[in-house]
Design a protein around this motif. Sequence first.
Motif, mmCIF file in Angstrom:
data_model
loop_
_atom_site.group_PDB
_atom_site.id
_atom_site.type_symbol
_atom_site.label_atom_id
_atom_site.label_comp_id
_atom_site.label_asym_id
_atom_site.label_seq_id
_atom_site.Cartn_x
_atom_site.Cartn_y
_atom_site.Cartn_z
ATOM 1 N N LEU A 40 35.681 3.854 35.504
ATOM 2 C CA LEU A 40 34.856 3.049 36.808
ATOM 3 C C LEU A 40 35.334 1.657 37.052
ATOM 4 C CD1 LEU A 40 32.857 3.214 39.193
ATOM 5 C CD2 LEU A 40 31.221 2.252 37.712
ATOM 6 N N PHE A 41 35.428 1.047 35.862
ATOM 7 C CA PHE A 41 36.071 -0.566 35.813
ATOM 8 C C PHE A 41 37.177 -0.530 36.508
ATOM 9 C CE2 PHE A 41 33.524 -1.939 31.929
ATOM 10 C CZ PHE A 41 32.304 -2.139 32.820
ATOM 11 N N LEU A 42 38.353 0.557 35.903
ATOM 12 C CA LEU A 42 39.651 0.353 36.427
ATOM 13 C C LEU A 42 39.653 0.804 38.100
ATOM 14 C CD1 LEU A 42 41.670 1.980 33.612
ATOM 15 C CD2 LEU A 42 41.667 -0.187 34.463
ATOM 16 N N ILE A 43 38.955 1.695 38.538
ATOM 17 C CA ILE A 43 38.767 2.207 39.906
ATOM 18 C C ILE A 43 38.477 1.021 40.703
ATOM 19 C CG2 ILE A 43 37.437 3.443 41.485
ATOM 20 C CD1 ILE A 43 37.530 5.660 39.216
ATOM 21 N N SER A 44 37.393 0.144 40.442
ATOM 22 C CA SER A 44 36.677 -0.829 41.103
ATOM 23 C C SER A 44 37.668 -2.077 41.032
ATOM 24 C CB SER A 44 35.444 -1.218 40.408
ATOM 25 O OG SER A 44 34.421 -0.070 40.331
ATOM 26 N N LEU A 45 38.292 -2.256 40.191
ATOM 27 C CA LEU A 45 39.330 -3.411 40.092
ATOM 28 C C LEU A 45 40.549 -3.136 40.885
ATOM 29 C CD1 LEU A 45 39.578 -4.271 36.306
ATOM 30 C CD2 LEU A 45 38.467 -5.721 38.097
ATOM 31 N N PHE A 46 41.021 -1.787 41.096
ATOM 32 C CA PHE A 46 42.079 -1.407 41.620
ATOM 33 C C PHE A 46 42.014 -1.135 43.305
ATOM 34 C CE2 PHE A 46 45.437 1.611 43.063
ATOM 35 C CZ PHE A 46 46.577 1.143 42.728
ATOM 36 N N PHE A 47 40.794 -0.391 43.562
ATOM 37 C CA PHE A 47 40.656 -0.026 44.793
ATOM 38 C C PHE A 47 39.608 -1.113 45.683
ATOM 39 C CE2 PHE A 47 41.349 3.900 42.900
ATOM 40 C CZ PHE A 47 42.486 4.445 43.831
ATOM 41 N N SER A 48 39.606 -1.121 46.834
ATOM 42 C CA SER A 48 38.769 -1.862 47.776
ATOM 43 C C SER A 48 37.216 -1.249 47.646
ATOM 44 C CB SER A 48 39.059 -1.779 49.340
ATOM 45 O OG SER A 48 38.940 -0.573 49.765
ATOM 46 N N PRO A 49 36.181 -2.061 47.889
ATOM 47 C CA PRO A 49 34.849 -1.683 47.840
ATOM 48 C C PRO A 49 34.779 -0.282 48.649
ATOM 49 C CG PRO A 49 34.871 -3.930 48.505
ATOM 50 C CD PRO A 49 36.344 -3.691 48.402
ATOM 51 N N MET A 50 35.377 -0.272 49.784
ATOM 52 C CA MET A 50 35.216 0.904 50.545
ATOM 53 C C MET A 50 35.964 2.072 49.908
ATOM 54 S SD MET A 50 33.631 2.534 53.130
ATOM 55 C CE MET A 50 32.867 1.337 54.072
ATOM 56 N N GLU A 51 37.124 1.977 49.333
ATOM 57 C CA GLU A 51 37.600 3.116 48.854
ATOM 58 C C GLU A 51 37.092 3.220 47.247
ATOM 59 O OE1 GLU A 51 42.127 1.910 50.209
ATOM 60 O OE2 GLU A 51 41.302 0.996 48.352
ATOM 61 N N THR A 52 36.464 2.477 46.555
ATOM 62 C CA THR A 52 35.408 2.597 45.475
ATOM 63 C C THR A 52 34.309 3.504 45.936
ATOM 64 O OG1 THR A 52 36.260 0.614 44.555
ATOM 65 C CG2 THR A 52 34.088 1.479 43.644
ATOM 66 N N PHE A 53 33.644 3.204 47.002
ATOM 67 C CA PHE A 53 32.698 4.054 47.608
ATOM 68 C C PHE A 53 33.077 5.559 47.573
ATOM 69 C CE2 PHE A 53 30.541 6.270 51.080
ATOM 70 C CZ PHE A 53 29.268 6.217 50.710
ATOM 71 N N TYR A 54 34.114 5.823 48.296
ATOM 72 C CA TYR A 54 34.630 7.146 48.504
ATOM 73 C C TYR A 54 35.038 7.868 47.283
ATOM 74 C CZ TYR A 54 36.012 5.770 53.549
ATOM 75 O OH TYR A 54 35.728 5.291 54.751
ATOM 76 N N ILE A 55 35.394 7.228 46.390
ATOM 77 C CA ILE A 55 35.758 7.916 45.206
ATOM 78 C C ILE A 55 34.319 8.274 44.318
ATOM 79 C CG2 ILE A 55 36.488 7.597 42.671
ATOM 80 C CD1 ILE A 55 38.987 5.976 44.023
ATOM 81 N N VAL A 56 33.612 7.368 44.268
ATOM 82 C CA VAL A 56 32.199 7.622 43.495
ATOM 83 C C VAL A 56 31.299 8.626 44.149
ATOM 84 C CG1 VAL A 56 30.343 6.544 42.339
ATOM 85 C CG2 VAL A 56 32.645 5.427 42.169
ATOM 86 N N PHE A 57 31.212 8.242 45.579
ATOM 87 C CA PHE A 57 30.349 9.274 46.291
ATOM 88 C C PHE A 57 31.030 10.556 46.420
ATOM 89 C CE2 PHE A 57 28.807 10.799 50.451
ATOM 90 C CZ PHE A 57 27.571 10.835 50.136
ATOM 91 N N SER A 58 32.116 10.748 46.209
ATOM 92 C CA SER A 58 32.711 11.998 46.309
ATOM 93 C C SER A 58 32.539 12.758 44.796
ATOM 94 C CB SER A 58 34.420 12.217 46.312
ATOM 95 O OG SER A 58 34.775 11.562 47.652
#
Length: 170
Positions: A40-58
Amino acid sequence: MNYKKIPVLSLGLALLILGSYLSFYLPFTTVPFTLQVLFLFLISLFFSPMETFYIVFSYLILGGLGIPVFAGGRGGLNILFGATGGYLFGFLLGGITISLLKRYSEILALIFGIFVIYLLGSMWLSIAIKIPYTKAILTGVLPFIPYDLLKGIIALTIWNKLKTHIKSNS
């Protein structure tokens, strides 16, 4: 949304799921130790807030539908809304927090993000299994702090290497 990013977003989702499978339970808590926070740390650092939302929401949708993506290969609404559900929803808000704050300070972003996860998770844990909030902190937060700090250091190290590589290839 740029549809060319879907494969990369899918990789983020796959890493989050992988992190849930790399888990074990400590004998004194219902909260599992997983590598999800690292990813989650890596995803959040690498992606934008909206992209992070899409990943975690999925991830939450897949797990809620019963697909075994949660810790220990479990899935279903009973897990999503069970004792550890607050941590799962905390991933969503914590990940967005990190992604939003990383431009100011990556270290502080990770600290604030994990605080959001701990806060939502411990409050939910206290209510879900009807224990005092102090006990939820003792069993659902304190044992995980050293490990999550280590995950933060690892994530920042990986991110700094990736960030340098990405800039040199741009």
